[in-house]
Structure formats: C-alpha cells, structure tokens
Write a protein that holds these residues in place. Sequence first.
Motif, PDB file in Angstrom:
ATOM      1  N   CYS A 182       3.206   2.329 -15.334  1.00 53.60           N
ATOM      2  CA  CYS A 182       2.263   3.405 -14.823  1.00 53.60           C
ATOM      3  C   CYS A 182       2.506   4.213 -15.814  1.00 53.60           C
ATOM      4  O   CYS A 182       3.386   4.424 -16.553  1.00 53.60           O
ATOM      5  CB  CYS A 182       2.843   3.955 -13.374  1.00 53.60           C
ATOM      6  N   ARG A 183       1.532   5.439 -15.649  1.00 53.48           N
ATOM      7  CA  ARG A 183       1.412   6.505 -16.766  1.00 53.48           C
ATOM      8  C   ARG A 183       1.438   7.837 -15.828  1.00 53.48           C
ATOM      9  O   ARG A 183       0.788   7.786 -14.898  1.00 53.48           O
ATOM     10  CB  ARG A 183       0.204   6.334 -17.545  1.00 53.48           C
ATOM     11  N   LYS A 184       1.991   8.730 -16.278  1.00 53.03           N
ATOM     12  CA  LYS A 184       1.732  10.063 -15.701  1.00 53.03           C
ATOM     13  C   LYS A 184       0.529  10.613 -16.130  1.00 53.03           C
ATOM     14  O   LYS A 184       0.311  10.972 -17.234  1.00 53.03           O
ATOM     15  CB  LYS A 184       3.103  11.161 -15.979  1.00 53.03           C
ATOM     16  N   ARG A 185      -0.306  10.937 -15.264  1.00 53.96           N
ATOM     17  CA  ARG A 185      -1.506  11.530 -15.313  1.00 53.96           C
ATOM     18  C   ARG A 185      -1.415  12.898 -16.050  1.00 53.96           C
ATOM     19  O   ARG A 185      -0.484  13.888 -15.785  1.00 53.96           O
ATOM     20  CB  ARG A 185      -2.474  11.835 -14.223  1.00 53.96           C
ATOM     21  N   ASP A 186      -2.236  13.336 -17.096  1.00 52.51           N
ATOM     22  CA  ASP A 186      -2.289  14.826 -17.680  1.00 52.51           C
ATOM     23  C   ASP A 186      -2.427  15.599 -16.332  1.00 52.51           C
ATOM     24  O   ASP A 186      -3.328  15.222 -15.708  1.00 52.51           O
ATOM     25  CB  ASP A 186      -2.894  14.733 -18.651  1.00 52.51           C
ATOM     26  N   GLY A 217       1.093  11.471  -8.933  1.00 51.95           N
ATOM     27  CA  GLY A 217       0.233  11.521 -10.173  1.00 51.95           C
ATOM     28  C   GLY A 217       0.696  10.371 -11.315  1.00 51.95           C
ATOM     29  O   GLY A 217       0.572  10.379 -12.449  1.00 51.95           O
ATOM     30  N   LEU A 218       1.075   9.250 -10.670  1.00 52.24           N
ATOM     31  CA  LEU A 218       1.375   8.162 -11.797  1.00 52.24           C
ATOM     32  C   LEU A 218       0.193   6.960 -11.509  1.00 52.24           C
ATOM     33  O   LEU A 218       0.284   6.549 -10.377  1.00 52.24           O
ATOM     34  CB  LEU A 218       2.699   7.289 -11.343  1.00 52.24           C
ATOM     35  N   SER A 219      -0.447   6.690 -12.494  1.00 49.28           N
ATOM     36  CA  SER A 219      -1.486   5.756 -12.457  1.00 49.28           C
ATOM     37  C   SER A 219      -1.119   4.283 -12.791  1.00 49.28           C
ATOM     38  O   SER A 219      -0.423   4.244 -13.919  1.00 49.28           O
ATOM     39  CB  SER A 219      -2.681   6.116 -13.351  1.00 49.28           C
ATOM     40  N   VAL A 220      -1.373   3.454 -12.068  1.00 54.80           N
ATOM     41  CA  VAL A 220      -0.969   2.165 -12.463  1.00 54.80           C
ATOM     42  C   VAL A 220      -1.792   1.549 -13.651  1.00 54.80           C
ATOM     43  O   VAL A 220      -3.050   1.805 -13.793  1.00 54.80           O
ATOM     44  CB  VAL A 220      -1.151   1.079 -11.321  1.00 54.80           C
ATOM     45  N   GLU A 221      -1.260   1.054 -14.785  1.00 53.34           N
ATOM     46  CA  GLU A 221      -1.674   0.583 -15.806  1.00 53.34           C
ATOM     47  C   GLU A 221      -1.506  -0.999 -16.037  1.00 53.34           C
ATOM     48  O   GLU A 221      -2.601  -1.575 -16.509  1.00 53.34           O
ATOM     49  CB  GLU A 221      -0.741   1.159 -17.058  1.00 53.34           C
ATOM     50  N   SER A 278       0.863  -1.268   0.037  1.00 50.92           N
ATOM     51  CA  SER A 278       0.028   0.012   0.002  1.00 50.92           C
ATOM     52  C   SER A 278       0.949   1.298  -0.059  1.00 50.92           C
ATOM     53  O   SER A 278       0.523   2.107  -0.514  1.00 50.92           O
ATOM     54  CB  SER A 278      -1.111   0.020   1.254  1.00 50.92           C
ATOM     55  N   SER A 279       2.084   1.065   0.846  1.00 51.53           N
ATOM     56  CA  SER A 279       2.811   2.495   0.431  1.00 51.53           C
ATOM     57  C   SER A 279       3.300   2.630  -0.712  1.00 51.53           C
ATOM     58  O   SER A 279       3.506   3.651  -1.381  1.00 51.53           O
ATOM     59  CB  SER A 279       3.951   2.120   1.454  1.00 51.53           C
ATOM     60  N   TYR A 280       3.786   1.651  -1.494  1.00 51.31           N
ATOM     61  CA  TYR A 280       4.147   1.733  -3.015  1.00 51.31           C
ATOM     62  C   TYR A 280       3.072   2.394  -3.730  1.00 51.31           C
ATOM     63  O   TYR A 280       3.360   3.386  -4.658  1.00 51.31           O
ATOM     64  CB  TYR A 280       4.673   0.198  -3.596  1.00 51.31           C
ATOM     65  N   LEU A 281       1.823   1.888  -3.721  1.00 54.17           N
ATOM     66  CA  LEU A 281       0.755   2.345  -4.482  1.00 54.17           C
ATOM     67  C   LEU A 281       0.445   3.644  -4.117  1.00 54.17           C
ATOM     68  O   LEU A 281       0.015   4.577  -4.993  1.00 54.17           O
ATOM     69  CB  LEU A 281      -0.557   1.233  -4.334  1.00 54.17           C
ATOM     70  N   ASN A 282       0.506   3.995  -2.798  1.00 54.59           N
ATOM     71  CA  ASN A 282      -0.143   5.393  -2.586  1.00 54.59           C
ATOM     72  C   ASN A 282       0.925   6.440  -2.725  1.00 54.59           C
ATOM     73  O   ASN A 282       0.698   7.572  -3.251  1.00 54.59           O
ATOM     74  CB  ASN A 282      -0.238   5.447  -1.037  1.00 54.59           C
TER      75      ASN A 282
END
Length: 253
Positions: free
Chosen positions: A247-251, A214-218, A204-208
């Motif tokens: 992951c993707r950097k969110r706009d 602003g990096l979304s897991v793809e 959870s620390s990694y994901l948070n």
Amino acid sequence: MTNAPDAPDAPYDAIAEWYDEYVRTEPLLAEVVIPAALRLIEEAGRLQDTVICDLACGQGVVARELALRGAHVTGIDISERLLALARSQPVAAPHAISWRHDDAQVGRTLADGSFDGVVCNMALMDIPDLAAALRTVARILRPGGWFVFAITHPCIQMPHSDWMTRPDGATIRGTGDYFAEGFWQPVGAPGVRGRVGAHHRTLSSYLNALADVGLSVERVVEPLATPALIERMPGYRWLPPALLSRCRKRDGA
Ligand SMILES: C[S@@+](CC[C@H](N)C(=O)[O-])C[C@H]1O[C@@H](n2cnc3c(N)ncnc32)[C@H](O)[C@@H]1O
C-alpha cells in the motif's frame, strides 16, 4: 476453538525458541511468504539507505534481509524474548538494526513521518486492535511511503475452518464462520495459530481499515505454494497460503 482472548500481552514469549526454529525451517514462511514480501518491497524502489520499520519484527528475519540490502532498519516487537533472539544474531549489514520493545498499536518509540517504508510480516492477526496498528503505520510513514504486509488468508483461515479429506483422498479446506470476527484458536492445530491463536477479520474489514487511515492498495499477491509446502500441507496445492499487499500512504493522509 476458544473465544476469550485472555492470553498474556506477549504470547510469543512462551514459544520464542520454538518460533525461532519454525521461521527458519517452515516452508510457508521461508519459501513462500518472506520471499513474496521481499519482492513486494524491492518492487517499491531502491532499498539502499532507505529507512524502514519492521513492525512486529519477531526474531528479526525480515529486518535482517532488509538491512543486508542496505536499509536503515528499526524492528519493534512486544515480545522481549523474540527481541533477545533478534539481538543475539549478528548481521554483517552496512547499518546496524535498532531493536525496540514497543507495542505496534501505540508505536511510542517511532516518530511521525520518519519511515520510507513499513513492513508487517504475518503479525496483523496477532494484534488485537487492527485500526490502532494501522494508525501507527500511517503516522510513522512519510507521505508516499509504502506499507507491505502479509497475513493468513482471511477467506481460508477463519474460525472453525479446518483441513478435511475428501472421499477421493484429496485434502481440502473446510470453510468456517467467515463473519465471526474476533479471537479464535484452532486448539491442537500444528503451527503458529494452534499455539497462539489469531484475531480474525473479514477481507472487507482489512481493506476498509487500510482506507480509513489513508493507505491505498497498490499490489495484492496470493502466492503459490512450493513443492515442499505442498508435501507438508497438501491442501495448499489449490489454495494461496497467505495474502500479501503493498500500500501507499496517500498525500495529505
Ligand atoms: C507470527 S509472528 C511474526 C514475526 C515476524 N514478523 C516474522 O516475520 O517472523 C507475530 C509477531 O507479532 C508480535 N506482536 C503481537 N502483538 C504485537 C503488538 N501489539 N506490538 C508489537 N508486536 C506484536 C509477536 O510478538 C510476534 O513476534
């Protein structure tokens, strides 16, 4: 196990030649993790002429693979000795690789928004300040750029965890103290972590931390071990030897 991270800033300087050999021959890396990371990168889009940073590149094994596929690659690392090994290896790639001595927690040589992709292979556990490293990733990526990382699986490798033998002879992983975030070193264990330790964080620390910058897991990958790895480390017959994600950097991030 020790708790005090009074290790030198670049602990891989002391094991650079050993690590260079390890990364070439260890099935965990050569057969499982690096191919899985390259697949995640290739699935993100074409590599020809893309601009990629290999963050904590070590002796450059992933950087060279990306350069051979036509990417413009910059590799940064804190270990001068691993960078020297990286520079010493000729690569017949279309574009030369730029090797830089830099701290991933700062990225002083890396310009804002200048990369289409960032890869960090098996190194986030080596970096004390995860949030700072991920801020670097988010800062240097262009909007929509990808971030691929591989880490030791935090639900399997954690403080006090170890391989055990069941009464029937099977090798299993004994769990440890999952919530004990921080530096740990399985003293005497073979491989990288027995030599340099690791900074443990919960999943959870990694994901948070990814979400915070602003990096979304793809995609997420828990790869299967190969027969050669299972022969060397039988417990991986039932467990993923690593955890990878794109992951993707969110706009607007
Ligand atoms: C397990 S090695 C992985 C190296 C390489 N990515 C690979 O796939 O072989 C971990 C790397 O992280 C690097 N490292 C640790 N802390 C760092 C930091 N703050 N900034 C840059 N590199 C760092 C080490 O020097 C080492 O090269």
